[in-house]
Design an enzyme around this catalytic site. Structure first.
Site, mmCIF file in Angstrom:
data_model
loop_
_atom_site.group_PDB
_atom_site.id
_atom_site.type_symbol
_atom_site.label_atom_id
_atom_site.label_comp_id
_atom_site.label_asym_id
_atom_site.label_seq_id
_atom_site.Cartn_x
_atom_site.Cartn_y
_atom_site.Cartn_z
ATOM 1 N N GLU A 62 4.562 -4.635 9.094
ATOM 2 C CA GLU A 62 3.194 -4.560 8.539
ATOM 3 C C GLU A 62 2.686 -5.912 8.048
ATOM 4 O O GLU A 62 1.475 -6.117 7.933
ATOM 5 C CB GLU A 62 3.142 -3.564 7.372
ATOM 6 N N HIS B 113 -1.244 5.872 9.032
ATOM 7 C CA HIS B 113 0.118 6.400 9.193
ATOM 8 C C HIS B 113 0.103 7.830 9.699
ATOM 9 O O HIS B 113 0.970 8.629 9.368
ATOM 10 C CB HIS B 113 0.868 6.351 7.865
ATOM 11 N N HIS C 159 10.781 -3.913 4.576
ATOM 12 C CA HIS C 159 11.342 -2.579 4.365
ATOM 13 C C HIS C 159 11.608 -1.894 5.699
ATOM 14 O O HIS C 159 10.918 -2.139 6.681
ATOM 15 C CB HIS C 159 10.466 -1.695 3.471
ATOM 16 N N HIS D 217 0.826 -1.219 0.000
ATOM 17 C CA HIS D 217 0.000 0.000 0.000
ATOM 18 C C HIS D 217 0.861 1.271 0.000
ATOM 19 O O HIS D 217 0.377 2.331 0.391
ATOM 20 C CB HIS D 217 -0.989 -0.025 1.176
#
Lengths: 133, 280
Positions: free
Chosen positions: B240, B59, B193, B12
């Site tokens: 995530e 976020h 990441h 995303h």
């Protein structure tokens, strides 16, 4: 008052954003959160120091902010998603910031990322079942 | 009765939103990544779901650090996207289904998952990028969207195992809804990441592929990892991937793999796409 030590504290070059960090850097992240609004980004742009004072940043946080020292801001508790609200509208991408964290150029940083894709197709073919066009 | 037709995993990240806004899908850097979504779109067209439950993390658009719910669900009839300071194009609002959402919340809470209920909820790139990846070619969103937010931003986070269990509870919640609705679940985020610190830029292809295999055939493996182990292997933001387990838990024990795609690098990440279909 004492903060619990965590195993993740020992991962090198990594600043896990937890309660301890978030508590210490609440004002800093509140300022960064305000950059969701264009008028706040503009106000900051006109006088960054005054804006930082308004949000009650510590002297060290203010200094790092005014120096565009992104690694220091992370060390002082900036959450990276919130930091991006400062940097991206000012033309500093997340990859520029990544390069700055490591003291290399953005091109070098991107080349390191690209190198992770070397031999990918062969690896996926060995594993089987992956789409490849 | 409502039923879950299948689940999808997808990245995303905002860089994908930028690429879509700027029409870069056929550029060499992006082509293989975006081409890998064509079979996903074809499957969605075939199964024609009514509702998409999107499992994602906020976020810093809807939730600030003053109040961070571990699990939250949108319980409104409409959700707006808004400026999150990242220079992304603001997308059209999404239709929700308040009755369905409240049913899910009640059922989850009765199964000991104490959901935070949100009657106003801005949805950020974590929600809109998956929707746009699937349906930006249509004049309007063809499904109702249900935002299912998991805190992956401020530790302590919930665990991978708890996400899997939440998914299993979500399945019971969906399947106990009396109306006929076809539901698809998106597990979004990841894969490996790290955006911050001197360790920024790590991508762990082998771990990503292990995670994809685990999501298909053996979710217990990923569910058995601690958050610290996942961060060590996949990076701070790679955590995530635990949200994929919510999607997986909502599916049947054995699933059919309709599509499997992995590309690296996509900006700073490894990007894995799965389409998993419930056999029954």
């Amino acid at each position: 008052m004492s903060w619990k030590k965590h195993r993740y504290d020992d991962i090198p070059g990594t600043y896990v954003f937890d309660g301890k960090t978030s508590h210490a850097a609440y004002a800093l992240n509140k300022m960064l959160f305000s950059f969701n609004h264009q008028e706040n980004r503009e106000e900051f742009g006109r006088d960054p120091r005054a804006y930082a004072i308004k949000f009650g940043l510590s002297d060290m946080q203010k200094q790092a902010l005014l120096n565009n020292d992104y690694l220091e801001l992370i060390r002082l508790g900036a959450n990276v998603y919130y930091l991006a609200k400062l940097t991206v509208p000012r033309g500093v991408s997340i990859q520029d910031a990544g390069a700055a964290f490591q003291g290399i150029t953005t091109e070098e940083f991107k080349a390191k990322l690209a190198s992770k894709g070397k031999g990918l197709i062969e690896k996926l073919e060995q594993q089987g079942g992956f789409w490849n066009g | 009765m409502a039923r879950i037709v299948g689940g999808i995993t997808t990245s995303h990240i905002p860089a994908i939103a930028m690429a879509m806004s700027n029409g870069l899908e056929k550029e060499p850097y992006w082509k293989r990544f975006f081409d890998g979504y064509e079979p996903v779109k074809a499957w969605l067209e075939k199964v024609d779901p009514d509702i998409a439950i999107v499992v994602y993390n906020d976020h810093g658009l809807n939730f600030f650090l003053d109040k961070i719910p571990t699990f939250a669900i949108g319980c409104a009839n409409q959700y707006e996207n808004a400026d999150e300071g990242w220079g992304l194009q603001t997308l059209a609002s999404f239709e929700g289904d308040a009755e369905f959402s409240w049913h899910l919340a009640e059922s989850m809470i009765n199964q000991d998952f104490d959901m935070t209920t949100c009657q106003e909820m801005l949805v950020d790139h974590g929600f809109i990028v998956p929707m746009a990846l699937m349906w930006r070619h249509l004049p309007k969103w063809p499904v109702k969207g249900i935002p299912f937010a998991v805190n992956t931003v401020q530790h302590p986070l919930t665990s991978a195992r708890r996400c899997l269990a939440a998914g299993r509870a979500l399945r019971k919640a969906v399947e106990s809804y009396p109306e006929d609705q076809k539901v698809v679940i998106f597990g979004t985020g990841g894969m490996s990441h790290q955006l911050q610190g001197e360790r920024a830029g790590i991508i762990n292809v082998d771990f990503d592929l292990q995670c994809m295999e685990s999501i298909i055939n053996n979710p217990e493996w990923l569910a058995g990892l601690s958050n610290t182990e996942i961060i060590e292997k996949a990076g701070t933001e790679g955590i995530e991937v635990i949200m994929w387990l919510v999607m997986r838990g909502a599916l049947q024990e054995k699933v059919n793999v309709v599509h499997k795609h992995y590309h690296v690098p996509v900006s700073n990440t490894g990007a894995g796409v799965l389409v998993l279909e419930n056999p029954d």
